[in-house]
Design an enzyme around this catalytic site. Structure first.
Site, PDB file in Angstrom:
ATOM      1  N   GLU A  73       0.850  -1.222  -0.046  1.00 50.65           N
ATOM      2  CA  GLU A  73       0.143  -0.079   0.032  1.00 50.65           C
ATOM      3  C   GLU A  73       0.885   1.279   0.087  1.00 50.65           C
ATOM      4  O   GLU A  73       0.512   2.169  -0.649  1.00 50.65           O
ATOM      5  CB  GLU A  73      -0.903  -0.110   1.179  1.00 50.65           C
ATOM      6  CG  GLU A  73      -2.184  -0.927   0.996  1.00 50.65           C
ATOM      7  CD  GLU A  73      -1.951  -2.283   0.972  1.00 50.65           C
ATOM      8  OE1 GLU A  73      -2.799  -2.961   0.619  1.00 50.65           O
ATOM      9  OE2 GLU A  73      -0.846  -2.777   1.543  1.00 50.65           O
ATOM     10  N   HIS A 142      -9.501  -5.601  10.734  1.00 49.77           N
ATOM     11  CA  HIS A 142     -10.330  -5.386   9.549  1.00 49.77           C
ATOM     12  C   HIS A 142     -11.746  -4.553   9.746  1.00 49.77           C
ATOM     13  O   HIS A 142     -12.558  -4.714   8.876  1.00 49.77           O
ATOM     14  CB  HIS A 142     -10.499  -6.586   8.559  1.00 49.77           C
ATOM     15  CG  HIS A 142      -9.064  -7.314   8.528  1.00 49.77           C
ATOM     16  ND1 HIS A 142      -8.513  -8.093   9.401  1.00 49.77           N
ATOM     17  CD2 HIS A 142      -8.469  -7.209   7.372  1.00 49.77           C
ATOM     18  CE1 HIS A 142      -7.509  -8.511   8.556  1.00 49.77           C
ATOM     19  NE2 HIS A 142      -7.296  -8.035   7.483  1.00 49.77           N
TER      20      HIS A 142
END
Length: 343
Positions: A73, A142
């Site tokens: 990322e 998450h």
């Protein structure tokens, strides 16, 4: 032929479109409209996207416009930010916004602050998008809602759609915007169909960033929410209507800049306020709304303290029964409204 015979053809009716397909349409239309637009992220190209948002786009636009990236990322977000500084208009997809924490330096320090630090000489027209908040059974690492995280930072615009029209109109507006925009979607909404109006089916349909929408008119209490909890608020409003309580439901659509004027006007009418969000309570979106109302002219119209409905103040458990109790449910909203109204 029908027109020649004197029949009047009816206008195209509203159709049912899933949030997934609305996002796909928006990307397709903007890739076609502006050659500077490109999409990059993990599995967005050959696999058609982890959630099939980019289905068919790689085959249509090729490797230069739809780009699969390594699982890094920080790396691909930095590439996207640099491309935006150089004049392109990237759409940077995070497989989940929880992974954006790997790239938060690029989002905040590089994208959000560059226009200010360059005295306006360097723009960063980029969209960071992907699923945000709790899904189902994905546990603590998450499940964060990043609305408050990114909404806190000047230099960013932050949008949070609920319906298919929200998703399409806000994504198109975000891609066309000259500022960095964070678009917080919800995985559990991707497969949900919503009615899409004839207007929203147009290639030029955009929803202005910074403008909330009143989803349901009411007179007794104002419910303010964004993303998936908007649907819970509408369900709660239906339940409460059977008991004679009329809720006005406001879909924020945009977290930053926040349309506090629409909320104030509603509070002036209803005299009661309940905020609903999936994120944690401390320093949350609801906390900001309550503070703005307290500091503004609508405070004098409140007949009772504002009430916040939020996610539980704990890391998300994995067990389903605990997960359900950590996420605001319709019953929690009904309880909060009755508390605000003292009934």
């Amino acid at each position: 032929l029908q027109q020649r015979r004197g029949f009047r053809l009816s206008a195209p009716a509203a159709i049912q479109v899933t949030v997934r397909d609305a996002l796909n349409q928006a990307l397709d239309e903007e890739l076609e409209r502006d050659e500077r637009v490109f999409l990059l992220g993990e599995e967005v190209a050959q696999y058609d996207g982890a959630y099939k948002i980019s289905r068919g786009l790689w085959k249509k636009y090729g490797d230069k416009r739809v780009i699969d990236t390594p699982i890094s990322e920080m790396g691909f977000t930095g590439i996207a930010v640099g491309a935006a500084m150089a004049g392109l208009r990237p759409v940077c997809e995070f497989m989940t916004f929880n992974f954006s924490m790997q790239a938060i330096d690029q989002v905040i320090n590089s994208a959000a602050k560059t226009c200010y630090m360059s005295a306006g000489s360097i723009g960063v027209p980029i969209v960071f998008r992907g699923p945000n908040g709790a899904s189902a059974g994905v546990a603590a690492q998450h499940s964060q809602c990043f609305a408050a995280w990114y909404g806190h930072c000047p230099g960013l615009k932050v949008v949070s759609p609920w319906s298919a029209e929200d998703a399409k109109g806000l994504l198109k507006a975000s891609i066309r915007d000259d500022n960095p925009v964070v678009m917080l979607e919800n995985e559990l909404l991707y497969g949900v169909p919503f009615e899409m109006s004839e207007q929203a089916q147009s290639k030029e349909f955009v929803i202005p960033i910074g403008k909330a929408k009143i989803e349901r008119q009411g007179t007794h209490v104002t419910l303010v929410s964004h993303s998936r909890p908007v649907g819970h608020c509408l369900e709660a409003a239906t339940v409460l209507a059977k008991e004679g309580v009329e809720c006005e439901v406001i879909n924020l659509r945009t977290i930053r800049p926040m349309d506090i004027e629409t909320v104030e006007a509603s509070v002036v009418k209803t005299n009661h306020l309940v905020t609903v969000e999936g994120g944690w309570p401390q320093f949350g979106v609801g906390a900001e709304i309550c503070a703005r109302i307290m500091e503004g002219p609508a405070f004098n119209y409140l007949d009772a303290p504002a009430v916040r409905v939020t996610g539980a103040d704990v890391p998300m458990p994995y067990a389903k029964i605990l997960e359900d109790n950590c996420i605001p449910q319709v019953k929690d909203i009904v309880f909060a409204v009755k508390k605000a109204l003292n009934i």
